[in-house]
Write a protein that holds these residues in place. Structure first.
Motif, PDB file in Angstrom:
ATOM      1  N   GLY A 206       0.790  -1.223   0.000  1.00  0.00           N
ATOM      2  CA  GLY A 206       0.000   0.000   0.000  1.00  0.00           C
ATOM      3  C   GLY A 206       0.820   1.270   0.000  1.00  0.00           C
ATOM      4  N   GLU A 207       1.950   1.270   0.701  1.00  0.00           N
ATOM      5  CA  GLU A 207       2.776   2.470   0.767  1.00  0.00           C
ATOM      6  C   GLU A 207       3.384   2.808  -0.597  1.00  0.00           C
ATOM      7  N   ALA A 208       3.729   1.791  -1.366  1.00  0.00           N
ATOM      8  CA  ALA A 208       4.261   2.023  -2.711  1.00  0.00           C
ATOM      9  C   ALA A 208       3.203   2.603  -3.626  1.00  0.00           C
ATOM     10  N   LEU A 209       1.989   2.103  -3.486  1.00  0.00           N
ATOM     11  CA  LEU A 209       0.879   2.623  -4.297  1.00  0.00           C
ATOM     12  C   LEU A 209       0.609   4.079  -3.953  1.00  0.00           C
ATOM     13  N   GLN A 210       0.604   4.392  -2.664  1.00  0.00           N
ATOM     14  CA  GLN A 210       0.411   5.770  -2.225  1.00  0.00           C
ATOM     15  C   GLN A 210       1.539   6.669  -2.736  1.00  0.00           C
ATOM     16  N   THR A 211       2.769   6.157  -2.726  1.00  0.00           N
ATOM     17  CA  THR A 211       3.917   6.924  -3.204  1.00  0.00           C
ATOM     18  C   THR A 211       3.778   7.248  -4.685  1.00  0.00           C
ATOM     19  N   ALA A 212       3.404   6.238  -5.478  1.00  0.00           N
ATOM     20  CA  ALA A 212       3.242   6.461  -6.914  1.00  0.00           C
ATOM     21  C   ALA A 212       2.150   7.477  -7.197  1.00  0.00           C
ATOM     22  N   LEU A 213       1.082   7.397  -6.431  1.00  0.00           N
ATOM     23  CA  LEU A 213      -0.042   8.306  -6.654  1.00  0.00           C
ATOM     24  C   LEU A 213       0.300   9.733  -6.260  1.00  0.00           C
ATOM     25  N   SER A 214       0.861   9.906  -5.062  1.00  0.00           N
ATOM     26  CA  SER A 214       1.134  11.257  -4.565  1.00  0.00           C
ATOM     27  C   SER A 214       2.260  11.938  -5.332  1.00  0.00           C
ATOM     28  N   SER A 215       3.168  11.149  -5.914  1.00  0.00           N
ATOM     29  CA  SER A 215       4.287  11.744  -6.642  1.00  0.00           C
ATOM     30  C   SER A 215       3.905  12.164  -8.059  1.00  0.00           C
ATOM     31  N   THR A 216       2.756  11.673  -8.541  1.00  0.00           N
ATOM     32  CA  THR A 216       2.335  12.027  -9.897  1.00  0.00           C
ATOM     33  C   THR A 216       1.041  12.820  -9.938  1.00  0.00           C
ATOM     34  N   ARG A 217       0.278  12.805  -8.829  1.00  0.00           N
ATOM     35  CA  ARG A 217      -0.978  13.557  -8.767  1.00  0.00           C
ATOM     36  C   ARG A 217      -0.925  14.516  -7.588  1.00  0.00           C
ATOM     37  N   LYS A 218      -0.475  15.723  -7.836  1.00  0.00           N
ATOM     38  CA  LYS A 218      -0.327  16.705  -6.762  1.00  0.00           C
ATOM     39  C   LYS A 218      -1.674  17.159  -6.201  1.00  0.00           C
ATOM     40  N   ASP A 219      -2.759  16.881  -6.938  1.00  0.00           N
ATOM     41  CA  ASP A 219      -4.077  17.310  -6.478  1.00  0.00           C
ATOM     42  C   ASP A 219      -4.724  16.304  -5.532  1.00  0.00           C
ATOM     43  N   VAL A 220      -4.059  15.169  -5.313  1.00  0.00           N
ATOM     44  CA  VAL A 220      -4.591  14.163  -4.415  1.00  0.00           C
ATOM     45  C   VAL A 220      -3.852  14.260  -3.094  1.00  0.00           C
ATOM     46  N   ALA A 221      -4.515  14.819  -2.098  1.00  0.00           N
ATOM     47  CA  ALA A 221      -3.856  15.054  -0.810  1.00  0.00           C
ATOM     48  C   ALA A 221      -3.653  13.769  -0.033  1.00  0.00           C
ATOM     49  N   ASP A 222      -4.667  12.915   0.023  1.00  0.00           N
ATOM     50  CA  ASP A 222      -4.564  11.692   0.805  1.00  0.00           C
ATOM     51  C   ASP A 222      -5.548  10.678   0.262  1.00  0.00           C
ATOM     52  N   ALA A 223      -5.035   9.692  -0.447  1.00  0.00           N
ATOM     53  CA  ALA A 223      -5.904   8.677  -1.050  1.00  0.00           C
ATOM     54  C   ALA A 223      -5.803   7.351  -0.319  1.00  0.00           C
ATOM     55  N   LYS A 224      -5.209   7.334   0.875  1.00  0.00           N
ATOM     56  CA  LYS A 224      -4.996   6.060   1.556  1.00  0.00           C
ATOM     57  C   LYS A 224      -6.292   5.313   1.806  1.00  0.00           C
ATOM     58  N   ALA A 225      -7.351   6.035   2.106  1.00  0.00           N
ATOM     59  CA  ALA A 225      -8.620   5.374   2.383  1.00  0.00           C
ATOM     60  C   ALA A 225      -9.159   4.659   1.154  1.00  0.00           C
ATOM     61  N   LYS A 226      -8.723   5.066  -0.018  1.00  0.00           N
ATOM     62  CA  LYS A 226      -9.222   4.485  -1.257  1.00  0.00           C
ATOM     63  C   LYS A 226      -8.344   3.336  -1.744  1.00  0.00           C
ATOM     64  N   LEU A 227      -7.200   3.104  -1.089  1.00  0.00           N
ATOM     65  CA  LEU A 227      -6.255   2.105  -1.567  1.00  0.00           C
ATOM     66  C   LEU A 227      -6.618   0.736  -1.003  1.00  0.00           C
ATOM     67  N   GLN A 228      -7.678   0.169  -1.507  1.00  0.00           N
ATOM     68  CA  GLN A 228      -8.115  -1.134  -1.060  1.00  0.00           C
ATOM     69  C   GLN A 228      -7.175  -2.214  -1.578  1.00  0.00           C
ATOM     70  N   TYR A 229      -7.366  -3.428  -1.092  1.00  0.00           N
ATOM     71  CA  TYR A 229      -6.580  -4.540  -1.616  1.00  0.00           C
ATOM     72  C   TYR A 229      -6.827  -4.709  -3.107  1.00  0.00           C
ATOM     73  N   CYS A 230      -5.768  -4.990  -3.820  1.00  0.00           N
ATOM     74  CA  CYS A 230      -5.764  -5.130  -5.283  1.00  0.00           C
ATOM     75  C   CYS A 230      -6.070  -3.816  -6.008  1.00  0.00           C
ATOM     76  N   ALA A 231      -6.067  -2.699  -5.274  1.00  0.00           N
ATOM     77  CA  ALA A 231      -6.176  -1.398  -5.952  1.00  0.00           C
ATOM     78  C   ALA A 231      -4.952  -1.195  -6.826  1.00  0.00           C
ATOM     79  N   TYR A 232      -5.119  -0.472  -7.899  1.00  0.00           N
ATOM     80  CA  TYR A 232      -3.959  -0.190  -8.750  1.00  0.00           C
ATOM     81  C   TYR A 232      -4.070   1.190  -9.387  1.00  0.00           C
ATOM     82  N   VAL A 233      -2.908   1.714  -9.709  1.00  0.00           N
ATOM     83  CA  VAL A 233      -2.795   3.005 -10.373  1.00  0.00           C
ATOM     84  C   VAL A 233      -2.117   2.773 -11.720  1.00  0.00           C
TER      85      VAL A 233
END
Length: 269
Positions: A206-233
């Motif tokens: 999950g932390e890697a997924l959050q890292t990829a998202l936050s480093s490429t989408r500056k408009d997403v402040a905190d998507a951790k709640a949305k990072l369910q199992y098997c979530a992907y970006v």
């Protein structure tokens, strides 16, 4: 890889686009059965729960049609739940000729009907007592994996032993989250640069997924709640050719699944 024709930018040719997926593993057993860890020989390395296997199976049934492009390579965290997630997905995906075989290496084209899979230490869980719970973490901080045993779990013909890892060993115990995020970014960038003419899937945490998202989408402040199992970006970047070499542009998150760019499959195991 997604071919969009040829454009000329200065002395570089824009030849195509590389697609990269960052995916979280399925549900882990210790979150569903807390007693499992009390008798497990490796309590810090839980397998998939049955719910995780079902979700992963459901994802494998439709991901190729959903993506609209072939996946050529998987890079997988050595933690068992990630390898088991990769087993189901790699077995369901085959590489389809997408018209760019002249860009592929000969070794890849020798068997281009199967996804190639490699285990990468740089995609592992954050190595500290927050991500790995104190009650199950080894007291000496010594976490190890038998890579040969993990590779034996993967579908026949998919393991690529020739790939050079970005990280040849696990981080030291006590890794900070800042260090882990830098590690994830480095690992994904280096492997994408190494295979610029192939579409890649990174199966990780999950932390890697959050890292990829936050480093490429500056408009997403905190998507951790949305990072369910098997979530992907899904990330995409342009690939340029100059003389006989390839270079990649900046990654962008594909936004078409949701406002945040995160996609996932619902499961009712």
């Amino acid at each position: 890889m997604d071919t969009r024709g040829i454009q000329i930018l200065g002395n570089q040719h824009l030849i195509s686009y590389q697609n990269v997926i960052i995916m979280r593993h399925g549900e882990r057993l210790d979150n569903i059965d807390p007693l499992w860890a009390t008798t497990a020989s490796r309590p810090w390395d839980p397998p998939l729960a049955q719910a995780g296997r079902i979700r992963t199976f459901q994802l494998s049934q439709g991901i190729q049609q959903s993506l609209k492009y072939p996946i050529h390579r998987f890079f997988v965290s050595p933690f068992l739940r990630c390898v088991q997630t990769a087993v189901e997905l790699a077995g369901s995906l085959s590489v389809i000729d997408d018209g760019i075989e002249t860009l592929m290496s000969k070794s890849y084209l020798d068997d281009n009907s199967k996804v190639k899979v490699s285990i990468e230490y740089g995609l592992c869980e954050v190595i500290n007592n927050v991500a790995i719970r104190p009650n199950v973490a080894p007291k000496d901080g010594n976490i190890s994996f038998d890579i040969s045993e993990l590779e034996a779990l993967l579908p026949a013909g998919t393991v690529d032993k020739k790939v050079e890892r970005v990280y040849n060993e696990l981080p030291r115990w006590g890794e900070s989250f800042i260090e882990a995020r830098a590690r994830y970014q480095q690992t994904i960038k280096e492997l994408a640069d190494k295979y610029p003419t192939q579409n890649l899937l990174f199966l990780t945490h999950g932390e890697a997924l959050q890292t990829a998202l936050s480093s490429t989408r500056k408009d997403v402040a905190d998507a951790k709640a949305k990072l369910q199992y098997c979530a992907y970006v899904e990330l995409r970047r342009p690939i340029f050719k100059k003389d006989h070499s390839f270079a990649g542009g900046e990654f962008n998150v594909l936004p078409h699944y949701s406002q945040t760019g995160v996609s996932y499959i619902s499961s009712n195991p």
